[in-house]
Design a protein around this motif. Structure first.
Motif, mmCIF file in Angstrom:
data_model
loop_
_atom_site.group_PDB
_atom_site.id
_atom_site.type_symbol
_atom_site.label_atom_id
_atom_site.label_comp_id
_atom_site.label_asym_id
_atom_site.label_seq_id
_atom_site.Cartn_x
_atom_site.Cartn_y
_atom_site.Cartn_z
ATOM 1 N N PRO A 4 3.501 22.938 -23.327
ATOM 2 C CA PRO A 4 2.611 21.813 -23.712
ATOM 3 C C PRO A 4 1.144 22.189 -23.710
ATOM 4 C CG PRO A 4 3.551 21.470 -21.516
ATOM 5 C CD PRO A 4 4.285 22.626 -22.115
ATOM 6 N N MET A 5 0.730 23.126 -22.831
ATOM 7 C CA MET A 5 -0.669 23.533 -22.832
ATOM 8 C C MET A 5 -1.022 24.256 -24.131
ATOM 9 S SD MET A 5 -1.844 22.225 -20.195
ATOM 10 C CE MET A 5 -3.465 22.893 -20.510
ATOM 11 N N SER A 6 -0.090 25.056 -24.645
ATOM 12 C CA SER A 6 -0.332 25.736 -25.921
ATOM 13 C C SER A 6 -0.463 24.721 -27.045
ATOM 14 C CB SER A 6 0.808 26.714 -26.211
ATOM 15 O OG SER A 6 0.876 27.708 -25.220
ATOM 16 N N CYS A 7 0.355 23.661 -26.966
ATOM 17 C CA CYS A 7 0.274 22.600 -27.981
ATOM 18 C C CYS A 7 -1.095 21.912 -27.937
ATOM 19 C CB CYS A 7 1.407 21.603 -27.762
ATOM 20 S SG CYS A 7 1.382 20.203 -28.888
ATOM 21 N N ILE A 8 -1.536 21.558 -26.722
ATOM 22 C CA ILE A 8 -2.839 20.894 -26.574
ATOM 23 C C ILE A 8 -3.960 21.807 -27.061
ATOM 24 C CG2 ILE A 8 -4.472 19.955 -24.898
ATOM 25 C CD1 ILE A 8 -2.084 19.121 -23.199
ATOM 26 N N PHE A 9 -3.876 23.083 -26.728
ATOM 27 C CA PHE A 9 -4.919 24.030 -27.126
ATOM 28 C C PHE A 9 -4.993 24.151 -28.649
ATOM 29 C CE2 PHE A 9 -7.839 27.382 -26.619
ATOM 30 C CZ PHE A 9 -7.512 28.397 -27.511
ATOM 31 N N GLY A 10 -3.820 24.196 -29.303
ATOM 32 C CA GLY A 10 -3.814 24.285 -30.766
ATOM 33 C C GLY A 10 -4.367 23.030 -31.417
ATOM 34 N N ASN A 11 -4.025 21.871 -30.844
ATOM 35 C CA ASN A 11 -4.536 20.615 -31.408
ATOM 36 C C ASN A 11 -6.032 20.453 -31.186
ATOM 37 O OD1 ASN A 11 -2.054 19.790 -32.381
ATOM 38 N ND2 ASN A 11 -1.480 18.799 -30.454
ATOM 39 N N LEU A 12 -6.549 21.032 -30.104
ATOM 40 C CA LEU A 12 -7.992 20.945 -29.867
ATOM 41 C C LEU A 12 -8.773 21.653 -30.969
ATOM 42 C CD1 LEU A 12 -8.712 21.356 -26.049
ATOM 43 C CD2 LEU A 12 -9.389 19.500 -27.551
ATOM 44 N N LYS A 13 -8.253 22.792 -31.414
ATOM 45 C CA LYS A 13 -8.935 23.512 -32.498
ATOM 46 C C LYS A 13 -8.985 22.658 -33.760
ATOM 47 C CE LYS A 13 -7.984 28.250 -30.985
ATOM 48 N NZ LYS A 13 -7.374 29.550 -31.335
ATOM 49 N N CYS A 14 -7.858 22.024 -34.092
ATOM 50 C CA CYS A 14 -7.840 21.144 -35.271
ATOM 51 C C CYS A 14 -8.777 19.959 -35.083
ATOM 52 C CB CYS A 14 -6.412 20.653 -35.520
ATOM 53 S SG CYS A 14 -5.236 21.959 -35.950
ATOM 54 N N SER A 15 -8.790 19.398 -33.857
ATOM 55 C CA SER A 15 -9.653 18.244 -33.583
ATOM 56 C C SER A 15 -11.126 18.600 -33.779
ATOM 57 C CB SER A 15 -9.415 17.738 -32.164
ATOM 58 O OG SER A 15 -8.070 17.340 -31.994
ATOM 59 N N LYS A 16 -11.537 19.791 -33.352
ATOM 60 C CA LYS A 16 -12.926 20.214 -33.521
ATOM 61 C C LYS A 16 -13.287 20.302 -35.005
ATOM 62 C CE LYS A 16 -14.429 23.563 -30.927
ATOM 63 N NZ LYS A 16 -14.463 24.871 -30.217
ATOM 64 N N ASN A 17 -12.356 20.830 -35.812
ATOM 65 C CA ASN A 17 -12.619 20.930 -37.253
ATOM 66 C C ASN A 17 -12.710 19.538 -37.882
ATOM 67 O OD1 ASN A 17 -12.556 23.722 -37.070
ATOM 68 N ND2 ASN A 17 -10.362 23.834 -37.504
ATOM 69 N N TYR A 18 -11.789 18.634 -37.480
ATOM 70 C CA TYR A 18 -11.803 17.281 -38.028
ATOM 71 C C TYR A 18 -13.101 16.559 -37.654
ATOM 72 C CZ TYR A 18 -6.785 17.951 -38.818
ATOM 73 O OH TYR A 18 -5.575 18.411 -39.225
ATOM 74 N N LEU A 19 -13.516 16.704 -36.402
ATOM 75 C CA LEU A 19 -14.736 16.037 -35.961
ATOM 76 C C LEU A 19 -15.956 16.581 -36.687
ATOM 77 C CD1 LEU A 19 -14.146 15.707 -32.110
ATOM 78 C CD2 LEU A 19 -14.331 13.857 -33.778
ATOM 79 N N GLN A 20 -15.961 17.885 -36.948
ATOM 80 C CA GLN A 20 -17.074 18.464 -37.680
ATOM 81 C C GLN A 20 -17.161 17.869 -39.083
ATOM 82 O OE1 GLN A 20 -19.385 20.465 -36.442
ATOM 83 N NE2 GLN A 20 -20.466 20.373 -38.396
#
Length: 289
Positions: free
Chosen positions: A185-201
């Motif tokens: 689950p930590m790998s899942c959260i880490f991968g989604n954080l990268k996408c979230s940063k791009n979306y927020l940008q």
């Protein structure tokens, strides 16, 4: 975790006479029986016998196995220093025995201890039968008995160490399993954080375009902007994501350290960096230090 354990002495009549029968959670009585119709016969002959499952089907004439609803069987013979068979020690499980290595090691350890006890009993019987005129032989038997007592003490220490080692191994498996389960689950959260940063940008850029196209919003929109403190949100949100990402890296490092600390995936001796082991231990204990 084994429900049935039996310790037998081989009598002069060729039958096995139970000295102890561990039945579920207490000692029970067990009648003497003929080893020829039981797996004990193979154990006495070959010194060791292992039947992982369906042992009562293999030996249908053995009524005790049927009554115990036996599946797995593992037994070792008790042999003295002259390789004479004194009896046997075996375990019976209602479930198949998948991995006999640990049971075999423990069983052989206690078989040596039981053999030493039987030998010592024989020596004590001989000592009591000696007359006063054979005092020299009496002293020699006492020396043998002392040696056997010393050997028994060493076996008891080995037994304690074996149980401790097994507990440490079980703890290592537990730690490695937890580290593995948390890592997914930590790998899942880490991968989604990268996408979230791009979306927020992307959202920040669109919001900037809106602000450029609509420099003077109406009062309702302006009030909402002031209520949520939009400038602070735009400034603080990337910091929150960065903090979450750093925390996830921290958790991943701890999980990897736990897996390295348990060494559950290695089955042979290998060279390691002792400084790295010390660093891992210090990081795990950081909250206490």
């Amino acid at each position: 975790g084994i429900p049935y354990v039996v310790l037998n002495r081989l009598g002069d009549d060729g039958k096995l006479h139970p000295l102890a029968f561990w039945n579920e959670d207490q000692l029970s009585e067990l009648k003497c029986y003929n080893p020829d119709i039981a797996p004990c016969g193979i154990t006495l002959k070959d010194g060791y016998y292992f039947c992982p499952e369906n042992v009562q089907q293999v030996f249908p004439e053995d009524g005790d196995l049927v009554n115990l609803k036996a599946q797995g069987y593992l037994g070792v013979a008790l042999k003295n220093s002259q390789e004479e068979v004194l009896g046997n020690l075996y375990i019976v499980d209602r479930r198949p025995i998948a991995d006999p290595k640990l049971y075999q090691d423990v069983l052989k350890l206690f078989a040596r201890r039981a053999t030493a006890e039987l030998e010592r009993e024989q020596y004590l019987q001989r000592i009591h039968s000696l007359s006063e005129s054979n005092s020299y032989l009496y002293k020699q038997e006492q020396i043998k008995s002392a040696h056997l007592s010393k050997a028994l003490y060493k076996l008891e220490q080995t037994q304690v160490q074996l149980v401790h080692t097994e507990k440490i191994a079980a703890l290592g498996q537990l730690v490695a399993g937890i580290a593995h389960e948390v890592n997914n689950p930590m790998s899942c959260i880490f991968g989604n954080l990268k996408c979230s940063k791009n979306y927020l940008q992307d959202l920040f850029e669109i919001l900037a375009l809106y602000q450029a196209q609509l420099p003077n919003p109406d009062s309702t929109l302006q009030d909402k902007i002031e209520e949520v403190d939009l400038d602070f949100v735009l400034e603080d949100l990337p910091n929150i994501l960065a903090s979450m990402e750093a925390s996830i890296f921290r958790v991943k490092d701890i999980m990897q350290s736990l897996r390295n600390y348990s060494r559950n995936d290695t089955h042979e001796c290998k060279k390691v960096d002792i400084h790295k082991g010390l660093d891992i231990t210090l990081m795990i204990l950081r909250h206490k230090l």
